[in-house]
Scaffold this active site. Structure first.
Site, PDB file in Angstrom:
ATOM      1  N   ARG A  81      -5.335   0.212  -8.721  1.00  0.00           N
ATOM      2  CA  ARG A  81      -5.686  -0.819  -7.728  1.00  0.00           C
ATOM      3  C   ARG A  81      -6.672  -0.190  -6.742  1.00  0.00           C
ATOM      4  NH1 ARG A  81      -1.203  -4.505  -5.319  1.00  0.00           N
ATOM      5  NH2 ARG A  81      -3.038  -5.802  -5.026  1.00  0.00           N
TER       6      ARG A  81
ATOM      7  N   ALA B 112       0.803  -1.234   0.000  1.00  0.00           N
ATOM      8  CA  ALA B 112       0.000   0.000   0.000  1.00  0.00           C
ATOM      9  C   ALA B 112       0.841   1.292   0.000  1.00  0.00           C
ATOM     10  CB  ALA B 112      -0.968  -0.042   1.180  1.00  0.00           C
TER      11      ALA B 112
ATOM     12  N   GLN C 167       3.299 -13.569  -1.208  1.00  0.00           N
ATOM     13  CA  GLN C 167       4.172 -12.449  -0.817  1.00  0.00           C
ATOM     14  C   GLN C 167       4.943 -12.757   0.470  1.00  0.00           C
ATOM     15  OE1 GLN C 167       0.952 -12.184  -1.654  1.00  0.00           O
ATOM     16  NE2 GLN C 167       0.444 -10.204  -2.541  1.00  0.00           N
TER      17      GLN C 167
ATOM     18  N   ASP D   3      -3.936  -2.146   4.165  1.00  0.00           N
ATOM     19  CA  ASP D   3      -4.130  -1.376   2.935  1.00  0.00           C
ATOM     20  C   ASP D   3      -5.130  -0.248   3.124  1.00  0.00           C
ATOM     21  OD1 ASP D   3      -3.479  -4.363   2.267  1.00  0.00           O
ATOM     22  OD2 ASP D   3      -2.680  -3.112   0.658  1.00  0.00           O
TER      23      ASP D   3
END
Ligand code: MRU
Length: 361
Positions: free
Chosen positions: A89, A54, A201, A242
């Site tokens: 996004r 983010a 991730q 985020d």
């Protein structure tokens, strides 16, 4: 961050007409950098997740808008490129925050000055992100120190989900910043790293970061964390986020909610680390956060390195079966022990957030 002894940020200016990023899609197998020269380049690497996390996509979005101002600083292009980058996004609020801040800084300024001003503003956003990460690290370190003292210095086991380290920010990280500081301060600790399907991730990026820094860690299948919590082998959870809404609800990588439920059931403290650019004051609760739906291919296929060193993508599911792929979930504030911000740690509630950010709009 240091990789093989060399200092990197996750985004950096190259002169005044390009910027560089680390291609996160190639990690941990290859360390490759990419050069961005246009706003379209920035949009593409954000969408395709060559750059991600983010706070970092906020900084890359800001540089993308600055690159757009070099070729066409008109009002029309400023608005068009702002909207185009903001759409890349949907869940992380930092992206909208950063390109919105850029637009506000430029709109009432003469077109002839915009390119230079935009470059400075993007650099300021990146530098401020680094400063916020360092402060988050210091505030989180206090919590880790207290827990370590309670354990009389025995090794502290911390679980994290996804990647909220250097690679997800401009440097240091959010959830991982306190861990790096505690490790550097000599506090004995070990990190359980959720692999974080479908894009892994955790297994690829968090493990790479922790390994580069010399922090003891173990990668876990996503479903294993609850078991270790029941078994008394998790002392604390720290994750990034985020978007945090005004009531303290937390959007983070898919799977975070299940870890928060397991933590609650086992009395394991569950902390969320964030810079204030992640707070969405305009949204009352997490129910309204847009959740990014990503390609089914991320679930149906997997990328990895074969024994002969080549990188390949393989199919892992029954041929023809469909897949759903929500990128994020929302953890309700009631499951969060505390929010660790650059101004200190607060309760996950409107009162808690206001106590640290009384003037935020
Ligand atoms: O989809 P990604 O990899 O961009 O996801 C964002 C994240 O990195 C995580 O959700 C993270 O925990 C919050 S960002 C510091």
């Amino acid at each position: 961050m240091k990789i093989n002894g060399q200092h990197y940020r996750s985004v950096w200016p190259i002169g005044e007409d390009a910027c560089g990023i680390i291609d996160q899609a190639r990690l941990p197998h290859e360390l490759v950098t990419l050069t961005l020269r246009t706003a379209d380049d920035a949009a593409r690497v954000i969408k395709d997740m060559n750059t991600r996390g983010a706070p970092l996509i906020g900084a890359v979005g800001a540089y993308g808008l600055a690159l757009a101002m070099r070729s066409d600083p008109s009002d029309e292009n400023l608005t068009r490129m702002h909207d185009m980058l903001a759409e890349t996004r949907p869940t992380a609020i930092n992206l909208r925050w950063a390109v919105g801040r850029m637009r506000d800084a430029l709109l009432n300024r003469p077109c002839t000055e915009r390119a230079a001003l935009a470059w400075k503003e993007a650099a300021a956003i990146a530098d401020e992100d680094v400063a916020m990460s360092m402060s988050i690290g210091e505030h989180g370190l206090k919590i880790i120190r207290e827990l370590s003292q309670k354990k009389k210095g025995a090794k502290l086991n911390i679980l994290t989900h996804c990647n909220a380290g250097w690679l997800a920010t401009v440097d240091y990280g959010t959830a991982l910043a306190p861990i790096y500081m505690a490790h550097d301060a000599g506090i004995p600790l070990h990190v359980w790293v959720d692999e974080t399907r479908p894009r892994n991730q955790g297994a690829s990026l968090t493990a790479f970061e922790l390994g580069s820094h010399g922090v003891a860690h173990t990668i876990l299948a996503d479903n294993a964390g609850g078991h270790y919590m029941q078994d008394g082998q998790v002392d604390m959870v720290i994750v990034g986020t985020d978007r945090v809404t005004a009531n303290g609800d937390v959007a983070n990588k898919i799977g975070t909610y299940l870890k928060a439920l397991a933590a609650k059931d086992n009395n394991v403290p569950f902390y969320v680390a964030l810079p204030s650019s992640t707070i969405d004051w305009t949204m009352a609760s997490g129910r309204d956060i847009p959740i990014e739906e990503r390609s089914a291919d991320e679930v149906l296929k997997m990328r990895g390195r074969t024994e002969n060193g080549s990188l390949v993508t393989v199919e892992i599911a029954a041929p023809g079966s469909p897949a759903a792929n929500p990128g994020f979930d929302v953890t309700p504030a009631r499951l969060v022990t505390g929010l660790i911000t650059e101004r200190g740690t607060c309760a996950a509630s409107i009162e808690g957030l206001r106590s640290l950010f009384p003037k935020a709009q």
